[in-house]
Scaffold this motif. Structure first.
Motif, PDB file in Angstrom:
ATOM      1  N   UNK A   1       0.883  -1.065  -0.053  1.00 40.05           N
ATOM      2  CA  UNK A   1      -0.065   0.011  -0.043  1.00 40.05           C
ATOM      3  C   UNK A   1       0.792   1.280   0.089  1.00 40.05           C
ATOM      4  N   UNK A   2       0.678   2.057  -0.788  1.00 40.22           N
ATOM      5  CA  UNK A   2       1.579   3.213  -1.083  1.00 40.22           C
ATOM      6  C   UNK A   2       0.795   4.413  -0.271  1.00 40.22           C
ATOM      7  N   UNK A   3      -0.445   4.355   0.334  1.00 39.26           N
ATOM      8  CA  UNK A   3      -1.035   5.168   0.877  1.00 39.26           C
ATOM      9  C   UNK A   3      -1.874   4.424   2.225  1.00 39.26           C
ATOM     10  N   UNK A   4      -1.921   5.331   3.007  1.00 41.42           N
ATOM     11  CA  UNK A   4      -2.687   4.921   4.341  1.00 41.42           C
ATOM     12  C   UNK A   4      -4.304   4.993   4.152  1.00 41.42           C
TER      13      UNK A   4
ATOM     14  N   UNK B   1       3.904  11.086   5.454  1.00 41.42           N
ATOM     15  CA  UNK B   1       2.557  10.857   5.638  1.00 41.42           C
ATOM     16  C   UNK B   1       1.830  10.407   6.916  1.00 41.42           C
ATOM     17  N   UNK B   2       2.497   9.727   7.594  1.00 41.93           N
ATOM     18  CA  UNK B   2       1.978   9.237   9.158  1.00 41.93           C
ATOM     19  C   UNK B   2       1.946  10.766  10.068  1.00 41.93           C
ATOM     20  N   UNK B   3       3.119  11.457   9.933  1.00 39.83           N
ATOM     21  CA  UNK B   3       2.917  12.723  10.623  1.00 39.83           C
ATOM     22  C   UNK B   3       1.995  13.756  10.182  1.00 39.83           C
ATOM     23  N   UNK B   4       1.722  13.753   8.897  1.00 41.47           N
ATOM     24  CA  UNK B   4       0.790  14.804   8.317  1.00 41.47           C
ATOM     25  C   UNK B   4      -0.788  14.217   8.577  1.00 41.47           C
TER      26      UNK B   4
ATOM     27  N   UNK C   1       7.354  19.811  12.741  1.00 45.15           N
ATOM     28  CA  UNK C   1       9.033  19.815  12.981  1.00 45.15           C
ATOM     29  C   UNK C   1       9.285  19.140  14.461  1.00 45.15           C
ATOM     30  N   UNK C   2       8.346  19.368  15.406  1.00 44.12           N
ATOM     31  CA  UNK C   2       8.251  18.853  16.726  1.00 44.12           C
ATOM     32  C   UNK C   2       8.065  17.426  16.760  1.00 44.12           C
ATOM     33  N   UNK C   3       7.227  16.908  15.900  1.00 40.96           N
ATOM     34  CA  UNK C   3       6.949  15.368  15.663  1.00 40.96           C
ATOM     35  C   UNK C   3       8.253  14.783  15.079  1.00 40.96           C
ATOM     36  N   UNK C   4       8.588  15.328  14.188  1.00 43.04           N
ATOM     37  CA  UNK C   4       9.857  14.624  13.361  1.00 43.04           C
ATOM     38  C   UNK C   4      10.957  14.643  13.846  1.00 43.04           C
ATOM     39  N   UNK C   5      11.364  15.613  15.035  1.00 47.64           N
ATOM     40  CA  UNK C   5      12.525  15.808  15.515  1.00 47.64           C
ATOM     41  C   UNK C   5      12.483  14.794  16.771  1.00 47.64           C
ATOM     42  N   UNK C   6      11.409  14.404  17.261  1.00 50.22           N
ATOM     43  CA  UNK C   6      11.210  13.419  18.300  1.00 50.22           C
ATOM     44  C   UNK C   6      11.025  11.963  17.811  1.00 50.22           C
ATOM     45  N   UNK C   7      10.508  11.919  16.729  1.00 52.25           N
ATOM     46  CA  UNK C   7      10.480  10.614  15.883  1.00 52.25           C
ATOM     47  C   UNK C   7      11.955  10.217  15.734  1.00 52.25           C
TER      48      UNK C   7
END
Length: 159
Positions: A46-49, A59-62, A78-84
């Protein structure tokens, strides 16, 4: 070599490369045509959720941000990405089997390394109950971070 002549030469080389590539592509079906069995179609992932976002960290973050926006949970990409990246390097199946939580039998799991009791307490309606589901993990972790720190954007270390 004058610029005009160099431009013509570049166009000629590109045209010959395209013709050569086209001939190779046309010949490929003939190479396999002698086989008695047909190849099965390749399995696709699956290329999409289910919600239509790319099935990638982006995509998961968005998708999580869209859910968070509907539920009033603060946080930024940015806050989510940095922590992930700090917590799991973007691996939704990450599990920590060595820290103090793991020693107590409740290892941290998923993109944002959430323990089961925290995931269950801060689970966001409309997301999966699977702690390894990237969107559910991000959204629950951000919900927890909002309650504890005001936002995932305020988290700069283990939480």
């Amino acid at each position: 070599m004058p610029a005009a002549a160099q431009h013509r030469r570049t166009r000629l080389v590109r045209a010959l490369a395209a013709v050569g590539t086209g001939a190779a592509v046309l010949a490929l079906p003939l190479i396999g045509a002698t086989s008695a069995s047909a190849a099965a179609p390749a399995a696709t992932t699956a290329s999409t959720t289910p919600a239509g976002y790319p099935n990638t960290l982006d995509g998961w973050i968005r998708e999580s941000l869209a859910i968070m926006g509907q539920k009033g949970i603060p946080g930024t990409y940015n806050g989510i990405y940095r922590n992930v990246i700090r917590e799991s390097s973007g691996n939704p199946n990450a599990i920590n089997l060595w820290d103090s939580n793991a020693a107590k039998g409740i290892p941290s799991k998923g993109l944002l390394q959430v323990i089961d009791p925290t995931f269950n307490a801060y689970h966001v309606a409309g997301t999966s109950f699977n702690i390894y589901d990237p969107v559910a993990n991000i959204t629950a972790a951000c919900n927890y971070a909002a309650a504890r720190y005001g936002s995932i954007d305020n988290v700069f270390g283990a939480y």
